[in-house]
Design a protein around this motif. Structure first.
Motif, PDB file in Angstrom:
ATOM      1  N   THR A 216       0.836  -1.190   0.000  1.00 58.68           N
ATOM      2  CA  THR A 216       0.000   0.000   0.000  1.00 58.68           C
ATOM      3  C   THR A 216       0.874   1.244   0.000  1.00 58.68           C
ATOM      4  O   THR A 216       2.068   1.189   0.266  1.00 58.68           O
ATOM      5  N   GLN A 217       0.267   2.388  -0.273  1.00 57.84           N
ATOM      6  CA  GLN A 217       1.016   3.630  -0.330  1.00 57.84           C
ATOM      7  C   GLN A 217       1.373   4.089   1.081  1.00 57.84           C
ATOM      8  O   GLN A 217       0.566   3.999   2.000  1.00 57.84           O
ATOM      9  N   PRO A 218       2.582   4.628   1.265  1.00 64.09           N
ATOM     10  CA  PRO A 218       3.003   5.052   2.601  1.00 64.09           C
ATOM     11  C   PRO A 218       2.386   6.368   3.052  1.00 64.09           C
ATOM     12  O   PRO A 218       2.534   6.757   4.198  1.00 64.09           O
ATOM     13  N   ASN A 219       1.716   7.103   2.144  1.00 66.57           N
ATOM     14  CA  ASN A 219       1.195   8.422   2.499  1.00 66.57           C
ATOM     15  C   ASN A 219      -0.258   8.375   2.980  1.00 66.57           C
ATOM     16  O   ASN A 219      -0.979   9.366   2.929  1.00 66.57           O
ATOM     17  N   ILE A 220      -0.692   7.196   3.436  1.00 69.97           N
ATOM     18  CA  ILE A 220      -2.033   7.057   4.013  1.00 69.97           C
ATOM     19  C   ILE A 220      -1.884   6.693   5.484  1.00 69.97           C
ATOM     20  O   ILE A 220      -1.355   5.632   5.822  1.00 69.97           O
ATOM     21  N   LYS A 221      -2.327   7.567   6.355  1.00 65.34           N
ATOM     22  CA  LYS A 221      -2.314   7.269   7.780  1.00 65.34           C
ATOM     23  C   LYS A 221      -3.530   6.405   8.112  1.00 65.34           C
ATOM     24  O   LYS A 221      -4.653   6.761   7.749  1.00 65.34           O
ATOM     25  N   GLN A 222      -3.279   5.287   8.791  1.00 69.54           N
ATOM     26  CA  GLN A 222      -4.342   4.303   8.996  1.00 69.54           C
ATOM     27  C   GLN A 222      -4.644   4.095  10.477  1.00 69.54           C
ATOM     28  O   GLN A 222      -3.727   3.948  11.291  1.00 69.54           O
ATOM     29  N   TYR A 223      -5.943   4.083  10.785  1.00 69.68           N
ATOM     30  CA  TYR A 223      -6.391   3.957  12.165  1.00 69.68           C
ATOM     31  C   TYR A 223      -7.558   2.975  12.238  1.00 69.68           C
ATOM     32  O   TYR A 223      -8.230   2.711  11.233  1.00 69.68           O
ATOM     33  N   TYR A 224      -7.782   2.453  13.435  1.00 64.63           N
ATOM     34  CA  TYR A 224      -8.991   1.662  13.654  1.00 64.63           C
ATOM     35  C   TYR A 224      -9.628   2.080  14.974  1.00 64.63           C
ATOM     36  O   TYR A 224      -8.949   2.571  15.886  1.00 64.63           O
ATOM     37  N   TRP A 225     -10.940   1.905  15.058  1.00 65.85           N
ATOM     38  CA  TRP A 225     -11.697   2.219  16.280  1.00 65.85           C
ATOM     39  C   TRP A 225     -12.530   1.004  16.665  1.00 65.85           C
ATOM     40  O   TRP A 225     -13.226   0.433  15.825  1.00 65.85           O
ATOM     41  N   MET A 226     -12.405   0.592  17.930  1.00 71.17           N
ATOM     42  CA  MET A 226     -13.185  -0.521  18.445  1.00 71.17           C
ATOM     43  C   MET A 226     -14.519  -0.006  18.967  1.00 71.17           C
ATOM     44  O   MET A 226     -14.564   0.914  19.782  1.00 71.17           O
ATOM     45  N   ALA A 227     -15.599  -0.596  18.488  1.00 73.79           N
ATOM     46  CA  ALA A 227     -16.945  -0.130  18.844  1.00 73.79           C
ATOM     47  C   ALA A 227     -17.315  -0.594  20.252  1.00 73.79           C
ATOM     48  O   ALA A 227     -17.570  -1.773  20.473  1.00 73.79           O
ATOM     49  N   TYR A 228     -17.314   0.344  21.189  1.00 70.25           N
ATOM     50  CA  TYR A 228     -17.685   0.042  22.565  1.00 70.25           C
ATOM     51  C   TYR A 228     -18.824   0.957  23.008  1.00 70.25           C
ATOM     52  O   TYR A 228     -18.724   2.177  22.930  1.00 70.25           O
ATOM     53  N   LYS A 229     -19.925   0.370  23.477  1.00 65.99           N
ATOM     54  CA  LYS A 229     -20.993   1.086  24.187  1.00 65.99           C
ATOM     55  C   LYS A 229     -21.568   2.286  23.436  1.00 65.99           C
ATOM     56  O   LYS A 229     -22.074   3.214  24.039  1.00 65.99           O
ATOM     57  N   ILE A 230     -21.484   2.284  22.146  1.00 65.88           N
ATOM     58  CA  ILE A 230     -22.072   3.358  21.359  1.00 65.88           C
ATOM     59  C   ILE A 230     -22.372   2.819  19.963  1.00 65.88           C
ATOM     60  O   ILE A 230     -21.619   2.004  19.433  1.00 65.88           O
ATOM     61  N   ARG A 231     -23.476   3.235  19.389  1.00 68.87           N
ATOM     62  CA  ARG A 231     -23.830   2.776  18.049  1.00 68.87           C
ATOM     63  C   ARG A 231     -22.817   3.294  17.029  1.00 68.87           C
ATOM     64  O   ARG A 231     -22.293   4.400  17.155  1.00 68.87           O
ATOM     65  N   LYS A 232     -22.577   2.491  16.008  1.00 66.90           N
ATOM     66  CA  LYS A 232     -21.600   2.887  14.985  1.00 66.90           C
ATOM     67  C   LYS A 232     -22.006   4.189  14.296  1.00 66.90           C
ATOM     68  O   LYS A 232     -21.158   5.023  13.992  1.00 66.90           O
ATOM     69  N   ILE A 233     -23.297   4.377  14.062  1.00 66.95           N
ATOM     70  CA  ILE A 233     -23.729   5.582  13.362  1.00 66.95           C
ATOM     71  C   ILE A 233     -23.457   6.822  14.203  1.00 66.95           C
ATOM     72  O   ILE A 233     -23.048   7.865  13.691  1.00 66.95           O
ATOM     73  N   ASP A 234     -23.654   6.719  15.528  1.00 65.19           N
ATOM     74  CA  ASP A 234     -23.368   7.854  16.402  1.00 65.19           C
ATOM     75  C   ASP A 234     -21.868   8.147  16.421  1.00 65.19           C
ATOM     76  O   ASP A 234     -21.443   9.305  16.432  1.00 65.19           O
ATOM     77  N   ALA A 235     -21.068   7.084  16.436  1.00 67.14           N
ATOM     78  CA  ALA A 235     -19.620   7.259  16.389  1.00 67.14           C
ATOM     79  C   ALA A 235     -19.194   7.913  15.071  1.00 67.14           C
ATOM     80  O   ALA A 235     -18.334   8.803  15.046  1.00 67.14           O
TER      81      ALA A 235
END
Length: 433
Positions: A216-235
């Motif tokens: 993959t390209q190195p100029n993309i900063k990549q993150y993840y979020w674990m869904a805890y106690k809140i709906r994904k749409i609200d997050a």
């Protein structure tokens, strides 16, 4: 010497399968697909060592689908997988790959769903069953399921089934199937217990080992979020509010999700539109054109619809639904960081989907950092700053007092009831003038 790139049509798959692949945007097989498909078409057993994300679902399913007898009303293909989530993902993928193959019925059987629902599915005589070992064995023992006519059996993620304690169930299931079926076993690692199954149940298997080499390209900063106690749409709404984005693509898995999510975003003031494979060509081109000329800020898209999408000013990609494999992940995040620009990619994960993250990291060697959900106080601060800027622009050289009531109303709309916050912004504006 130049080696000609192999296409799916070169592998001898039928026209119905090739048509499905074309609709999905696939032209050339991945290394594991190129290696496995010819052997499986000929009826050989295959022992594959490959990571999740290498394209192995299509590697085993396409040739077995090619050889299936759709008029035969008994289960012919059994796909065993360690978890309910993976069973549903595989069923979804197989349904897309077989959509032009007539009279083929696929079901998923797993724990947690009522027997009544699953027995109704079984009575419809499916040719293909995707299931978890525990539920499949349970149905066999209760005589609800008969696998004596199975022609092909696939053990997917065999090492994971070993880790979860399913290997004994797997052996029991295999002992209750027809003796002459074709067996396919895929595993990321190959411990002795897996080799033992291979020796006992497989006939001179073709062993195939594939190293994942997705880049993959190195100029993309990549993150993840674990869904805890809140709906994904609200997050999602929180993340979007905190991001200074120019254009966003949000990836979901289904057509309905593109419509539903886009509607929610529109109601929350975002310029968004769905993009899915069921849209006619005119509507699709119109939507893409609006996105390219910046009349739309957000596209909510499926993988199928996004293939070939190239818009330079996209600086944020959100994987609202997890991708099916590493290749899909790479394709998705590759929609940002175009033309030398920097981009950001955010992956939403539920706890049961952690394994997909580990597989992506292992396969791609990417750094994907966990990120926290934006706090309410951060949102309030950003709203106050935005409000301050807007008011400063509107009231230059004018009397501030007449905007006092308007300020109070706006504060109530954005849920800022703390008078200290109100006084802070009021003071800030006064000091500037």
């Amino acid at each position: 010497m130049y080696k000609k790139q192999v296409s799916f049509s070169d592998l001898g798959l039928n026209n119905e399968i090739l048509k499905s692949l074309h609709d999905l945007g696939y032209k050339n097989p991945s290394p594991i697909q190129e290696a496995c498909i010819p052997h499986l078409l000929k009826g050989h057993d295959v022992l594959g060592v490959a990571q999740t994300g290498s394209g192995k679902t299509a590697a085993f399913f396409l040739p077995l689908l090619h050889n299936i007898s759709s008029y035969y009303d008994a289960p012919q293909i059994l796909i065993l997988t360690p978890t309910r989530e993976l069973a549903l993902q595989i069923k979804f993928a197989c349904s897309n790959l077989s959509k032009y193959t007539k009279d083929v019925y696929i079901i998923a059987l797993y724990g947690g769903q009522s027997y009544e629902i699953q027995l109704k599915k079984i009575k419809k005589s499916p040719q293909i069953i995707v299931g978890t070992p525990g539920r499949i064995l349970d149905l066999l023992n209760k005589k609800y399921l008969n696998l004596s006519k199975i022609t092909s059996c696939i053990l997917d993620e065999a090492d994971e089934m070993l880790r979860m304690g399913f290997i004994e169930d797997v052996e029991n299931i295999l002992s209750k199937t027809s003796k002459n079926h074709q067996t396919v076993l895929f595993s990321a690692t190959m411990p002795q217990a897996i080799y033992k199954i291979a020796r006992r149940f497989m006939q001179s298997p073709k062993e195939i080992r594939i190293q994942c080499n997705v880049n993959t390209q190195p100029n993309i900063k990549q993150y993840y979020w674990m869904a805890y106690k809140i709906r994904k749409i609200d997050a999602l709404l929180r993340f979007l509010e905190m991001e200074n984005f120019e254009a966003v693509i949000i990836f979901v898995r289904t057509k309905n999700a593109t419509l539903e999510l886009s509607e929610v975003l529109e109601k929350n003031g975002y310029n968004s539109a769905p993009l899915n494979g069921d849209m006619n060509q005119f509507l699709r081109e119109s939507t893409l054109n609006k996105f390219k000329i910046k009349k739309l800020d957000i596209l909510v898209a499926t993988d199928i619809a996004s293939r070939g999408l190239d818009v330079e000013h996209v600086n944020l990609v959100i994987n609202y639904d997890v991708p099916l494999d590493s290749e899909a992940y790479i394709h998705r995040i590759g929609r940002t960081g175009r033309a030398g620009r920097t981009g950001k990619a955010l992956l939403f994960l539920e706890n049961r989907e952690r394994k997909i993250l580990y597989s992506i990291k292992r396969c791609t060697k990417l750094k994907i950092t966990e990120i926290s959900l934006p706090k309410v106080q951060d949102l309030v601060e950003k709203r106050l700053n935005n409000l301050s800027k807007k008011i400063q622009e509107q009231i230059k050289y004018r009397d501030l007092e007449k905007y006092n009531h308007l300020l109070l109303k706006i504060m109530q709309i954005i849920d800022v009831s703390d008078m200290k916050s109100y006084q802070s912004i009021y003071l800030k504006i006064q000091l500037n003038y």
